[in-house]
Design a protein around this motif. Structure first.
Motif, PDB file in Angstrom:
ATOM      1  N   LEU A  86       0.829  -1.208   0.000  1.00 56.25           N
ATOM      2  CA  LEU A  86       0.000   0.000   0.000  1.00 56.25           C
ATOM      3  C   LEU A  86       0.865   1.260   0.000  1.00 56.25           C
ATOM      4  CD1 LEU A  86      -2.915  -0.853   2.476  1.00 56.25           C
ATOM      5  CD2 LEU A  86      -2.976  -0.774  -0.017  1.00 56.25           C
ATOM      6  N   TYR A  87       1.996   1.208   0.707  1.00 57.45           N
ATOM      7  CA  TYR A  87       2.899   2.369   0.728  1.00 57.45           C
ATOM      8  C   TYR A  87       3.433   2.652  -0.676  1.00 57.45           C
ATOM      9  CZ  TYR A  87       6.701   5.494   2.166  1.00 57.45           C
ATOM     10  OH  TYR A  87       7.540   6.580   2.315  1.00 57.45           O
ATOM     11  N   ARG A  88       3.850   1.601  -1.389  1.00 55.03           N
ATOM     12  CA  ARG A  88       4.348   1.785  -2.760  1.00 55.03           C
ATOM     13  C   ARG A  88       3.257   2.331  -3.672  1.00 55.03           C
ATOM     14  NH1 ARG A  88       6.553  -3.290  -1.541  1.00 55.03           N
ATOM     15  NH2 ARG A  88       5.037  -4.349  -2.879  1.00 55.03           N
ATOM     16  N   LEU A  89       2.039   1.800  -3.547  1.00 58.47           N
ATOM     17  CA  LEU A  89       0.932   2.278  -4.378  1.00 58.47           C
ATOM     18  C   LEU A  89       0.549   3.711  -4.016  1.00 58.47           C
ATOM     19  CD1 LEU A  89      -1.403  -0.862  -4.508  1.00 58.47           C
ATOM     20  CD2 LEU A  89       0.213  -0.055  -6.244  1.00 58.47           C
ATOM     21  N   THR A  90       0.668   4.066  -2.731  1.00 57.56           N
ATOM     22  CA  THR A  90       0.380   5.438  -2.307  1.00 57.56           C
ATOM     23  C   THR A  90       1.353   6.417  -2.948  1.00 57.56           C
ATOM     24  OG1 THR A  90      -0.530   4.711  -0.179  1.00 57.56           O
ATOM     25  CG2 THR A  90       0.219   6.986  -0.316  1.00 57.56           C
ATOM     26  N   VAL A  91       2.645   6.114  -2.860  1.00 60.24           N
ATOM     27  CA  VAL A  91       3.670   6.999  -3.431  1.00 60.24           C
ATOM     28  C   VAL A  91       3.519   7.068  -4.945  1.00 60.24           C
ATOM     29  CG1 VAL A  91       6.148   7.358  -3.724  1.00 60.24           C
ATOM     30  CG2 VAL A  91       5.263   6.562  -1.528  1.00 60.24           C
ATOM     31  N   SER A  92       3.296   5.918  -5.591  1.00 58.56           N
ATOM     32  CA  SER A  92       3.141   5.899  -7.048  1.00 58.56           C
ATOM     33  C   SER A  92       1.895   6.667  -7.482  1.00 58.56           C
ATOM     34  CB  SER A  92       3.055   4.454  -7.548  1.00 58.56           C
ATOM     35  OG  SER A  92       4.225   3.743  -7.240  1.00 58.56           O
ATOM     36  N   GLY A  93       0.804   6.497  -6.720  1.00 58.76           N
ATOM     37  CA  GLY A  93      -0.428   7.210  -7.055  1.00 58.76           C
ATOM     38  C   GLY A  93      -0.273   8.713  -6.961  1.00 58.76           C
ATOM     39  N   PHE A  94       0.375   9.185  -5.907  1.00 65.85           N
ATOM     40  CA  PHE A  94       0.598  10.628  -5.777  1.00 65.85           C
ATOM     41  C   PHE A  94       1.565  11.133  -6.842  1.00 65.85           C
ATOM     42  CE2 PHE A  94      -0.946  10.324  -1.263  1.00 65.85           C
ATOM     43  CZ  PHE A  94      -1.958  11.258  -1.401  1.00 65.85           C
ATOM     44  N   PRO A 118      -6.952   5.789 -10.920  1.00 68.09           N
ATOM     45  CA  PRO A 118      -7.130   4.589 -11.763  1.00 68.09           C
ATOM     46  C   PRO A 118      -6.016   3.568 -11.576  1.00 68.09           C
ATOM     47  CG  PRO A 118      -7.577   6.560 -13.041  1.00 68.09           C
ATOM     48  CD  PRO A 118      -7.010   7.015 -11.731  1.00 68.09           C
ATOM     49  N   TYR A 119      -4.787   4.046 -11.413  1.00 67.16           N
ATOM     50  CA  TYR A 119      -3.660   3.123 -11.199  1.00 67.16           C
ATOM     51  C   TYR A 119      -3.852   2.322  -9.917  1.00 67.16           C
ATOM     52  CZ  TYR A 119       0.971   1.467  -9.891  1.00 67.16           C
ATOM     53  OH  TYR A 119       2.024   0.685  -9.485  1.00 67.16           O
ATOM     54  N   ARG A 120      -4.241   2.998  -8.819  1.00 69.29           N
ATOM     55  CA  ARG A 120      -4.441   2.298  -7.550  1.00 69.29           C
ATOM     56  C   ARG A 120      -5.559   1.268  -7.652  1.00 69.29           C
ATOM     57  NH1 ARG A 120      -4.224   7.948  -4.279  1.00 69.29           N
ATOM     58  NH2 ARG A 120      -1.967   8.062  -3.904  1.00 69.29           N
ATOM     59  N   ILE A 121      -6.657   1.639  -8.324  1.00 68.07           N
ATOM     60  CA  ILE A 121      -7.781   0.709  -8.464  1.00 68.07           C
ATOM     61  C   ILE A 121      -7.358  -0.531  -9.242  1.00 68.07           C
ATOM     62  CG2 ILE A 121     -10.047   0.387  -9.554  1.00 68.07           C
ATOM     63  CD1 ILE A 121     -10.628   3.336  -8.909  1.00 68.07           C
ATOM     64  N   MET A 122      -6.673  -0.321 -10.362  1.00 71.38           N
ATOM     65  CA  MET A 122      -6.261  -1.450 -11.199  1.00 71.38           C
ATOM     66  C   MET A 122      -5.242  -2.335 -10.477  1.00 71.38           C
ATOM     67  SD  MET A 122      -6.024   0.525 -14.858  1.00 71.38           S
ATOM     68  CE  MET A 122      -5.638  -0.929 -15.815  1.00 71.38           C
ATOM     69  N   ALA A 123      -4.346  -1.715  -9.693  1.00 68.33           N
ATOM     70  CA  ALA A 123      -3.323  -2.485  -8.987  1.00 68.33           C
ATOM     71  C   ALA A 123      -3.920  -3.324  -7.858  1.00 68.33           C
ATOM     72  CB  ALA A 123      -2.258  -1.553  -8.430  1.00 68.33           C
ATOM     73  N   LEU A 124      -5.013  -2.858  -7.248  1.00 66.81           N
ATOM     74  CA  LEU A 124      -5.622  -3.573  -6.114  1.00 66.81           C
ATOM     75  C   LEU A 124      -6.717  -4.549  -6.527  1.00 66.81           C
ATOM     76  CD1 LEU A 124      -6.152  -1.231  -3.018  1.00 66.81           C
ATOM     77  CD2 LEU A 124      -4.582  -3.139  -3.278  1.00 66.81           C
ATOM     78  N   SER A 125      -7.280  -4.368  -7.715  1.00 69.75           N
ATOM     79  CA  SER A 125      -8.439  -5.173  -8.111  1.00 69.75           C
ATOM     80  C   SER A 125      -8.156  -6.665  -8.114  1.00 69.75           C
ATOM     81  CB  SER A 125      -8.917  -4.734  -9.505  1.00 69.75           C
ATOM     82  OG  SER A 125      -9.461  -3.435  -9.460  1.00 69.75           O
ATOM     83  N   SER A 126      -6.939  -7.056  -8.513  1.00 73.58           N
ATOM     84  CA  SER A 126      -6.617  -8.484  -8.566  1.00 73.58           C
ATOM     85  C   SER A 126      -6.531  -9.101  -7.167  1.00 73.58           C
ATOM     86  CB  SER A 126      -5.292  -8.692  -9.302  1.00 73.58           C
ATOM     87  OG  SER A 126      -4.240  -8.008  -8.637  1.00 73.58           O
ATOM     88  N   LEU A 127      -6.345  -8.272  -6.141  1.00 73.09           N
ATOM     89  CA  LEU A 127      -6.235  -8.778  -4.771  1.00 73.09           C
ATOM     90  C   LEU A 127      -7.578  -8.777  -4.048  1.00 73.09           C
ATOM     91  CD1 LEU A 127      -2.914  -7.194  -3.423  1.00 73.09           C
ATOM     92  CD2 LEU A 127      -3.394  -9.614  -3.756  1.00 73.09           C
ATOM     93  N   ILE A 128      -8.267  -7.645  -4.057  1.00 73.12           N
ATOM     94  CA  ILE A 128      -9.466  -7.500  -3.231  1.00 73.12           C
ATOM     95  C   ILE A 128     -10.740  -7.322  -4.049  1.00 73.12           C
ATOM     96  CG2 ILE A 128      -8.124  -6.555  -1.309  1.00 73.12           C
ATOM     97  CD1 ILE A 128      -9.098  -3.788  -2.047  1.00 73.12           C
TER      98      ILE A 128
END
Length: 356
Positions: free
Chosen positions: A105-113, A128-138
């Motif tokens: 989540l920390y990596r996705l937070t930094v990448s998203g910002f 959109p990047y955060r949603i796509m990166a998390l969709s396969s997990l949750i």
């Protein structure tokens, strides 16, 4: 997320970053870094800590959506037949196992910002990047609702920060007629923004946002078709958004306070930079400078990296605090360099995510 999309986000952000780097005056950059000295490294390191606040906010929101989904599955299992109960139990086990780690989540937070900084329109890149990166997990619904809730909470805390800063200015600074008009307008704007988000928290925001898009040219047809095709998913997302405020008040307040604390702590960046220029710095002045600057820059949200808006905000705020124009230029330069560095770090984290 597929490699194609990850590469697309990376290339898109890298091109924008390269364009912004090409616009820098490197003579001024070298002079500014030489003048800032070790305080520049303190400014860069500070944001590594501040992103922990953002990650924590997102983490507790995801945890709240997980609890809501588990309750839904348990209720479904209690009213279904025995075969369906075993299927529900299997889904519950999978849900418990596929939670993203805090590090991810920390990596996705930094990448998203980083994508938000580089993208005209702000939230058009990182969310959109955060949603796509998390969709396969949750799953797509939980990923969408958690990202929308995080973005809402992040913006919601800004309105509270600006409102409290305007009141703080009234309480601590001399206010002439012109400043009084600006501050009263700011208070009215913040109250309107807080009201809008409170309605969104109570009733959900996904359907409302897409229904609003139906009134815009070029995207109205797409928005109408999308609503009709994904009506059930959108209703579930809005239900999860509303449940955080209506049923998980403690989580809601914790998330907002976490983001508000992050705003207040980020004023330390201004303090570190001003310590280069002055032997002692008033932290209240740093909060007010940050509030003025972020408000002015966000009003020009359509600019990549808020170019021009942030610098103009710094110049206005330091003049109000009886500082010189050169002080404002210096502060704006160091903050701009910090943003570029963390944008580059965020883009590299996209590549790291792809390899993993």
């Amino acid at each position: 997320m597929s490699k194609k999309y990850q590469n697309g986000f990376f290339v898109f952000g890298f091109v924008l970053l390269a364009l912004m780097l090409s616009s820098l005056n490197y003579h001024e950059v070298i002079d500014g870094l030489r003048h800032a000295g070790y305080w520049f490294f303190a400014v860069v390191a500070l944001w590594g800590v501040l992103y922990l606040f953002n990650t924590y906010t997102w983490h507790i929101i995801i945890k709240a959506t997980k609890e809501k989904e588990l309750c839904r599955l348990q209720n479904a299992g209690s009213v279904e037949e025995e075969e369906s109960v075993s299927s529900t139990h299997k889904k519950q086990t999978q849900l418990a196992r596929r939670e993203p780690s805090f590090g991810k989540l920390y990596r996705l937070t930094v990448s998203g910002f980083a994508l938000n900084y580089a993208t005209p329109g702000g939230l058009m890149g990182g969310e959109p990047y955060r949603i796509m990166a998390l969709s396969s997990l949750i799953g797509a619904e939980r990923a969408s609702s958690s990202v929308i809730l995080f973005a809402m909470t992040h913006i919601f805390s800004h309105f509270w920060f600006w409102l409290l800063s305007a009141l703080l200015f009234f309480a601590t600074q001399k206010v002439n007629f012109f400043l009084a008009i600006i501050l009263i307008s700011t208070l009215a704007f913040c109250i309107l923004g807080i009201w809008f988000f409170m309605v969104g928290y109570r009733k959900g925001l996904a359907n409302r946002a897409l229904k609003l898009l139906r009134h815009f040219p070029f995207v109205s047809k797409w928005a109408t078709q999308f609503i009709e095709k994904h009506r059930e998913e959108l209703n579930n997302i809005d239900h999860q958004i509303a449940s955080l405020h209506n049923q998980n008040r403690k989580t809601f307040l914790t998330a907002v306070l976490s983001e508000l604390t992050c705003r207040v702590c980020s004023a330390a960046e201004i303090m570190f930079i001003l310590l280069v220029l002055y032997p002692s710095v008033n932290y209240i002045h740093c909060i007010l400078i940050l509030a003025f600057t972020s408000l002015f820059a966000n009003l020009l949200f359509f600019m990549p990296l808020q170019i021009g808006g942030r610098e103009g905000g710094f110049l206005m705020s330091v003049k109000t605090m009886a500082m010189t124009t050169s002080d404002g230029i210096f502060v704006a330069l160091i903050v701009r360099l910090r943003e570029l560095i963390w944008t580059a770090i965020g883009l590299l984290m996209i590549k790291l995510e792809r390899r993993q």
